[in-house]
Design a protein around this motif. Structure first.
Motif, PDB file in Angstrom:
ATOM      1  N   HIS A 115       0.824  -1.212   0.000  1.00  0.00           N
ATOM      2  CA  HIS A 115       0.000   0.000   0.000  1.00  0.00           C
ATOM      3  C   HIS A 115       0.861   1.266   0.000  1.00  0.00           C
ATOM      4  CE1 HIS A 115      -3.911  -1.891   0.136  1.00  0.00           C
ATOM      5  NE2 HIS A 115      -3.348  -2.801   0.916  1.00  0.00           N
ATOM      6  N   ILE A 116       2.000   1.214   0.667  1.00  0.00           N
ATOM      7  CA  ILE A 116       2.934   2.339   0.608  1.00  0.00           C
ATOM      8  C   ILE A 116       3.455   2.501  -0.817  1.00  0.00           C
ATOM      9  CG2 ILE A 116       5.211   3.140   1.358  1.00  0.00           C
ATOM     10  CD1 ILE A 116       4.537   1.811   4.095  1.00  0.00           C
ATOM     11  N   MET A 117       3.767   1.395  -1.468  1.00  0.00           N
ATOM     12  CA  MET A 117       4.241   1.429  -2.843  1.00  0.00           C
ATOM     13  C   MET A 117       3.181   2.053  -3.761  1.00  0.00           C
ATOM     14  SD  MET A 117       5.343  -1.639  -5.394  1.00  0.00           S
ATOM     15  CE  MET A 117       3.643  -2.196  -5.519  1.00  0.00           C
ATOM     16  N   LEU A 118       1.899   1.736  -3.543  1.00  0.00           N
ATOM     17  CA  LEU A 118       0.838   2.331  -4.351  1.00  0.00           C
ATOM     18  C   LEU A 118       0.752   3.843  -4.146  1.00  0.00           C
ATOM     19  CD1 LEU A 118      -2.058  -0.287  -4.024  1.00  0.00           C
ATOM     20  CD2 LEU A 118      -0.448   0.026  -5.916  1.00  0.00           C
ATOM     21  N   GLU A 119       0.999   4.292  -2.916  1.00  0.00           N
ATOM     22  CA  GLU A 119       1.024   5.733  -2.656  1.00  0.00           C
ATOM     23  C   GLU A 119       2.192   6.396  -3.374  1.00  0.00           C
ATOM     24  OE1 GLU A 119      -0.939   8.005  -1.017  1.00  0.00           O
ATOM     25  OE2 GLU A 119      -2.377   6.368  -1.067  1.00  0.00           O
TER      26      GLU A 119
END
Length: 66
Positions: free
Chosen positions: A46-50
């Protein structure tokens, strides 16, 4: 020069149109998640998606008019 061309083509320009657009980043980030062994429900994923969203907003989307 060949290495940069390979990097551009294989990692960033998936549709091979010589332009990097936001759709080209999906396969790139999928490769990153696979390499890091992050599941779709992990906090790292989810951090990568941000990061992807911010990257596209800053570098791909047009600048606002002045």
């Amino acid at each position: 020069m060949e290495k940069m061309t390979l990097f551009f083509t294989e990692l960033l320009d998936h549709d091979r149109d010589d332009v990097i657009c936001d759709q080209d980043f999906d396969p790139f980030f999928e490769k990153l998640a696979h390499f890091a062994d992050w599941s779709a429900d992990s906090s790292e994923f989810h951090i990568m998606l941000e990061v992807k969203r911010e990257f596209i907003e800053q570098f791909i989307n047009p600048l606002p008019p002045k």
